[in-house]
Design an enzyme around this catalytic site. Structure first.
Site, PDB file in Angstrom:
ATOM      1  N   HIS A  56       1.074  -1.355  -0.103  1.00  0.00           N
ATOM      2  CA  HIS A  56      -0.161   0.064   0.186  1.00  0.00           C
ATOM      3  C   HIS A  56       0.788   1.158  -0.073  1.00  0.00           C
ATOM      4  O   HIS A  56       1.457   1.580   0.996  1.00  0.00           O
ATOM      5  CB  HIS A  56      -1.009  -0.111   1.133  1.00  0.00           C
ATOM      6  CG  HIS A  56      -2.009   1.253   0.967  1.00  0.00           C
ATOM      7  ND1 HIS A  56      -3.295   0.922   1.096  1.00  0.00           N
ATOM      8  CD2 HIS A  56      -1.902   2.466   1.362  1.00  0.00           C
ATOM      9  CE1 HIS A  56      -3.826   2.196   1.077  1.00  0.00           C
ATOM     10  NE2 HIS A  56      -2.954   2.929   1.038  1.00  0.00           N
ATOM     11  N   HIS A  58       1.202   5.414  -2.183  1.00  0.00           N
ATOM     12  CA  HIS A  58       0.835   6.386  -3.231  1.00  0.00           C
ATOM     13  C   HIS A  58       1.874   6.972  -3.908  1.00  0.00           C
ATOM     14  O   HIS A  58       2.489   7.979  -3.471  1.00  0.00           O
ATOM     15  CB  HIS A  58      -0.139   7.391  -2.507  1.00  0.00           C
ATOM     16  CG  HIS A  58      -1.220   7.040  -1.830  1.00  0.00           C
ATOM     17  ND1 HIS A  58      -2.471   7.318  -2.385  1.00  0.00           N
ATOM     18  CD2 HIS A  58      -1.351   6.384  -0.807  1.00  0.00           C
ATOM     19  CE1 HIS A  58      -3.410   6.638  -1.537  1.00  0.00           C
ATOM     20  NE2 HIS A  58      -2.834   6.043  -0.503  1.00  0.00           N
ATOM     21  N   GLN A 151      -9.487   9.708  -4.798  1.00  0.00           N
ATOM     22  CA  GLN A 151      -9.324  10.420  -3.600  1.00  0.00           C
ATOM     23  C   GLN A 151     -10.422  11.222  -3.046  1.00  0.00           C
ATOM     24  O   GLN A 151     -10.443  11.492  -2.069  1.00  0.00           O
ATOM     25  CB  GLN A 151      -7.883  11.181  -3.769  1.00  0.00           C
ATOM     26  CG  GLN A 151      -7.397  12.429  -2.712  1.00  0.00           C
ATOM     27  CD  GLN A 151      -6.979  11.387  -1.347  1.00  0.00           C
ATOM     28  OE1 GLN A 151      -5.716  10.787  -1.645  1.00  0.00           O
ATOM     29  NE2 GLN A 151      -7.665  10.950  -0.512  1.00  0.00           N
ATOM     30  N   HIS A 209      -9.628   2.245   0.187  1.00  0.00           N
ATOM     31  CA  HIS A 209      -9.359   3.136   1.525  1.00  0.00           C
ATOM     32  C   HIS A 209     -10.758   2.877   2.223  1.00  0.00           C
ATOM     33  O   HIS A 209     -11.689   3.747   2.096  1.00  0.00           O
ATOM     34  CB  HIS A 209      -9.179   4.300   1.343  1.00  0.00           C
ATOM     35  CG  HIS A 209      -7.504   4.585   0.596  1.00  0.00           C
ATOM     36  ND1 HIS A 209      -7.167   3.858  -0.444  1.00  0.00           N
ATOM     37  CD2 HIS A 209      -6.549   5.383   1.194  1.00  0.00           C
ATOM     38  CE1 HIS A 209      -5.955   4.158  -0.567  1.00  0.00           C
ATOM     39  NE2 HIS A 209      -5.400   5.085   0.214  1.00  0.00           N
ATOM     40  N   GLU A 212     -11.058   4.983   6.986  1.00  0.00           N
ATOM     41  CA  GLU A 212      -9.779   5.648   7.332  1.00  0.00           C
ATOM     42  C   GLU A 212      -9.963   7.039   8.275  1.00  0.00           C
ATOM     43  O   GLU A 212      -9.799   8.082   7.795  1.00  0.00           O
ATOM     44  CB  GLU A 212      -8.918   5.836   6.442  1.00  0.00           C
ATOM     45  CG  GLU A 212      -7.450   6.402   6.808  1.00  0.00           C
ATOM     46  CD  GLU A 212      -6.529   6.836   5.939  1.00  0.00           C
ATOM     47  OE1 GLU A 212      -5.338   7.041   6.224  1.00  0.00           O
ATOM     48  OE2 GLU A 212      -6.678   6.774   4.670  1.00  0.00           O
ATOM     49  N   ASP A 308       2.708   3.398   2.907  1.00  0.00           N
ATOM     50  CA  ASP A 308       1.361   4.429   2.697  1.00  0.00           C
ATOM     51  C   ASP A 308       1.986   5.552   1.857  1.00  0.00           C
ATOM     52  O   ASP A 308       1.462   5.921   0.711  1.00  0.00           O
ATOM     53  CB  ASP A 308       0.748   4.659   4.185  1.00  0.00           C
ATOM     54  CG  ASP A 308      -0.498   5.541   3.378  1.00  0.00           C
ATOM     55  OD1 ASP A 308      -1.183   5.364   2.316  1.00  0.00           O
ATOM     56  OD2 ASP A 308      -1.347   6.040   4.356  1.00  0.00           O
TER      57      ASP A 308
END
Length: 412
Positions: A56, A58, A151, A209, A212, A308
């Site tokens: 995981h 980005h 996002q 996601h 979170e 992450d």
């Protein structure tokens, strides 16, 4: 042909030899002997593991911390605001230059497989196009799975469904969602239904996601697990973060656990970044904000760890060294029993391989691709304690990264 001599495997109490031919493991055993013309690598009793897996991250946002403004509150939501500012200036060359640097950092730490979430709430899909190019350009050295990550939401973002569908058309590996950021609970459920149905139609994986947030009323996970169960997606589905689970009351969690086991879904925890981001609305006591890794693991549910973010609006630090993630994760989840420590490499090796769906193309077993790392330590706990370097990383029998062993001298 190559013989890796005098190497330790996690499940083997004594050193063994590992033979490689035609980019595959062909023999594993004690004192195999050297064949004529065979290259010999003396591991000197060091630990061999399958390659590390970043399950995981980005990559589209790496190395953008402070651009154009820093995230002063340290919250997830300000991070999203800051990224929206930076996203408006993205170019394909910008993304590729930053990602190329970070991928090489990861390779130096023994990472050979990466699942990256790429923001597709951009009508131009700039970052996605850059990562699709890099997936092919770097394939010899790094396997990159791309998640279409909305996002700013699917139902709450203009043309969100169309952008997700276009990303699927362009060739992503995984579809994502962000239910806790949608405007309403109804939108959250609708977004999960959309993604799971589209993945089922296209034969794609799902990585959401999910919840979170510190709000215990955020319960997208039950919807995601139900859709995975009803559509037969099972282990093709991953719930990432699930930090609201940290705040679920135990009666609800006990009921939920049965559904999670039935669904067969995977979980990814990001203990470093979520310890930083969560609990920001708390005074004291202040929650850690990391999902229930110990309870999920004990229930037989697959959990892996991820970095992450690396130097971006959500995390101003980070290098891509997954040892840091495991080390921190063991502390914040209170999993420091002997067996828990020794088995914790699985969070970034075999468990992560299951999350990515790597199957028989991963692991140190006869017949599988000869991809592995050698650590400058003879046990995993020693590697954690001393932050042992990856002295060699081999992919399909080819050396792709190495580090000189550390030499320490105390002069008194």
């Amino acid at each position: 042909m190559m013989l890796v001599h005098n190497v330790r495997l996690p499940e083997s109490p004594e050193p063994v030899d590992v033979r490689i031919a035609e980019a595959r493991f062909t023999q594993i055993g004690a004192d195999l002997g050297v064949h004529d013309g065979e290259e010999v690598l003396d591991a000197q009793g060091r630990l061999m593991l399958p390659p590390f897996i970043e399950s995981h991250i980005h990559l589209d946002s790496v190395l953008t911390a402070g651009q154009p403004e820093p995230n002063l509150s340290g919250t997830l939501f300000e991070g999203i605001q800051r990224w929206a500012q930076r996203k408006a200036t993205l170019t394909v060359d910008d993304v590729k230059e930053r990602v190329n640097r970070v991928v090489r950092q990861q390779a130096g730490f023994g990472v050979q497989f990466v699942r990256t979430h790429v923001d597709v709430t951009d009508p131009q899909l700039t970052a996605l196009r850059a990562l699709l190019e890099l997936r092919e350009e770097l394939a010899e050295w790094m396997t990159i799975q791309i998640v279409a990550f909305p996002q700013e939401g699917i139902c709450s973002f203009p043309d969100g469904r169309e952008l997700m569908t276009k990303a699927a058309d362009l060739g992503v590996d995984v579809l994502g969602a962000i239910p806790h950021f949608e405007f309403t609970r109804e939108y959250a459920v609708e977004s999960l239904n959309f993604v799971c149905n589209l993945a089922a139609e296209r034969g794609l994986l799902v990585d959401v996601h999910c919840d979170e947030i510190d709000d215990e009323a955020s319960r997208g996970l039950e919807t995601l697990a139900t859709r995975a169960y009803e559509l037969g997606l099972g282990s093709r589905v991953t719930a990432s973060h699930t930090t609201a689970m940290h705040s679920y009351n135990n009666a609800y969690f006990t009921r939920l656990l049965r559904l999670l086991q039935m669904s067969g879904i995977n979980f990814v925890s990001n203990p470093v970044v979520n310890t930083h981001l969560q609990g920001r609305a708390d005074t004291y006591p202040k929650r850690r904000g990391v999902t229930r890794v110990k309870e999920l693991t004990e229930a037989g549910i697959n959990v892996s760890f991820g970095q992450d973010d690396i130097q971006d609006p959500w995390n101003p630090l980070g290098t891509g060294n997954l040892r840091d993630v495991v080390f921190t994760g063991l502390y914040v989840t209170q999993m420091l029993g002997h067996e828990q420590i020794e088995n914790s490499h699985r969070f970034v090796t075999s468990n992560a391989a299951r999350t990515l769906g790597l199957g028989d193309e991963y692991g140190i077993e006869v017949g599988r691709p000869a991809s592995f790392v050698l650590l400058d330590a003879d046990t995993w706990s020693q590697a954690l304690n001393w932050n042992a370097g990856v002295v060699a990383s081999y992919r399909n029998g080819k050396l792709i990264a190495r580090t000189e062993p550390v030499r320490r001298e105390v002069l008194f």
